[in-house]
Structures are given as C-alpha cells and as structure tokens.
Design a protein around this motif. Structure first.
Motif, short mmCIF file in Angstrom:
data_model
loop_
_atom_site.label_atom_id
_atom_site.label_comp_id
_atom_site.label_asym_id
_atom_site.label_seq_id
_atom_site.Cartn_x
_atom_site.Cartn_y
_atom_site.Cartn_z
N TYR A 1 -29.19 24.61 9.36
CA TYR A 1 -28.42 23.50 9.36
C TYR A 1 -28.38 22.53 8.45
O TYR A 1 -29.37 22.14 7.95
CB TYR A 1 -28.70 22.97 10.87
CG TYR A 1 -28.48 23.73 11.91
CD1 TYR A 1 -27.37 23.98 12.69
CD2 TYR A 1 -29.61 24.69 12.52
CE1 TYR A 1 -27.17 24.89 13.61
CE2 TYR A 1 -29.45 25.44 13.42
CZ TYR A 1 -28.18 25.50 14.05
OH TYR A 1 -28.08 26.53 15.20
N SER A 2 -27.26 21.80 7.94
CA SER A 2 -27.25 20.76 7.22
C SER A 2 -27.31 19.33 7.83
O SER A 2 -27.01 19.41 9.13
CB SER A 2 -25.57 20.66 6.41
OG SER A 2 -25.45 21.92 6.14
N LYS B 1 -33.61 12.03 12.34
CA LYS B 1 -32.65 12.88 11.39
C LYS B 1 -31.81 13.62 12.52
O LYS B 1 -32.13 13.74 13.41
CB LYS B 1 -33.50 13.86 10.85
CG LYS B 1 -34.44 13.38 9.51
CD LYS B 1 -34.92 14.49 8.98
CE LYS B 1 -35.87 13.92 7.72
NZ LYS B 1 -36.66 15.09 7.12
N MET B 2 -30.50 13.95 11.81
CA MET B 2 -29.61 14.51 12.56
C MET B 2 -28.91 15.66 11.75
O MET B 2 -29.05 15.44 10.65
CB MET B 2 -28.31 13.53 12.98
CG MET B 2 -28.80 12.40 14.04
SD MET B 2 -27.37 11.20 14.44
CE MET B 2 -26.13 12.43 15.21
N TYR B 3 -28.75 16.59 12.62
CA TYR B 3 -28.09 17.75 11.81
C TYR B 3 -26.85 18.15 12.48
O TYR B 3 -26.53 18.05 13.64
CB TYR B 3 -29.12 18.90 11.78
CG TYR B 3 -30.36 18.67 11.09
CD1 TYR B 3 -30.53 19.08 9.75
CD2 TYR B 3 -31.55 18.00 11.68
CE1 TYR B 3 -31.60 18.44 9.04
CE2 TYR B 3 -32.73 17.67 10.85
CZ TYR B 3 -32.74 17.99 9.62
OH TYR B 3 -33.83 17.72 8.74
N SER B 4 -25.86 19.05 11.73
CA SER B 4 -24.66 19.53 12.22
C SER B 4 -24.87 20.53 13.35
O SER B 4 -25.93 21.20 13.71
CB SER B 4 -24.04 20.18 11.04
OG SER B 4 -24.69 21.30 10.69
N ILE B 5 -23.82 20.60 14.28
CA ILE B 5 -24.19 21.42 15.34
C ILE B 5 -23.99 23.11 14.91
O ILE B 5 -24.51 23.87 15.49
CB ILE B 5 -23.02 21.06 16.43
CG1 ILE B 5 -22.93 19.82 17.02
CG2 ILE B 5 -22.81 22.01 17.43
CD1 ILE B 5 -24.33 19.58 17.66
N THR C 1 -36.52 21.96 5.63
CA THR C 1 -35.34 22.74 6.19
C THR C 1 -35.22 22.82 7.71
O THR C 1 -36.25 23.14 8.31
CB THR C 1 -35.21 24.18 5.62
OG1 THR C 1 -35.29 23.88 4.15
CG2 THR C 1 -34.14 24.85 5.76
N HIS C 2 -34.05 22.38 8.21
CA HIS C 2 -34.08 22.53 9.68
C HIS C 2 -33.16 24.01 10.07
O HIS C 2 -32.27 24.20 9.50
CB HIS C 2 -33.00 21.43 10.23
CG HIS C 2 -32.95 21.38 11.73
ND1 HIS C 2 -33.99 21.05 12.24
CD2 HIS C 2 -32.13 21.58 12.60
CE1 HIS C 2 -33.76 20.75 13.47
NE2 HIS C 2 -32.51 21.37 13.88
#
Length: 97
Positions: free
Chosen positions: A18-19, A38-42, A77-78
């Motif tokens: 995920y970005s 931190k937030m990441y795209s769905i 990296t998520h």
C-alpha cells in the motif's frame, strides 16, 4: 508492515503493498492532540503471489510477484498478507481515542 501481520513475506505468500497517504492527527474530545498516525490507501499499489525475493541488505529487498510487478520494500513498507486489512487503523479515514 502492519502490526497485525506477525508473519513475514515468503515465497508463495499472497501479499498486497500500500502507498502512503500522509499523516492524520488524532483527536480527543474535538481537540487536536499532538499525535499523528500514518495513513495508507485502501487499494493496494501492488498485489500478487511472491515468486522471488532478492535481498539488498538488512533493511531492504526487492519482491517479485507472479503478475510481473517488482516492489522495493524496506522496514517502513506497509503490506498485508492475503490482502487482509481487517482491524488495521492505518486504512481508516478517522480515528479517535
């Protein structure tokens, strides 16, 4: 990596990367608390079955997926194994204490 993923990426694993979408403040009773997360795209930026892993050093490696994608990953990296986002706070738009 998500803290809920206690397993590591291995050859044959189905994994989704995920970005980053930036950071979000955490609110408590309507006030801005001096914390953020931190937030990441769905939707994943890359998803597939791992066919090869090439290590660079102790902090990074390149993961090759069955669909031809290559992903350079490091310690921050998520990812989720089997694209399982259940309970991961990094994908939620809002979070309150």
């Amino acid at each position: 990596m998500c803290s809920s993923d206690l397993r590591t990426i291995e050859i044959g694993s189905n994994v989704a990367f995920y970005s980053s979408k930036g950071r979000s403040a955490i609110y408590l009773d309507g006030r801005n608390v001096s914390r953020s997360r931190k937030m990441y795209s769905i939707t994943p930026s890359a998803f597939g079955k791992v066919v090869k892993i090439k290590g660079h050093n102790a902090d990074s490696c390149r993961v090759f997926l069955d669909n031809g994608q290559e992903v350079e990953i490091g310690l921050d990296t998520h990812y989720h194994l089997d694209n399982n986002q259940a309970g991961c706070l990094h994908h939620q738009d809002k979070f309150t204490l």
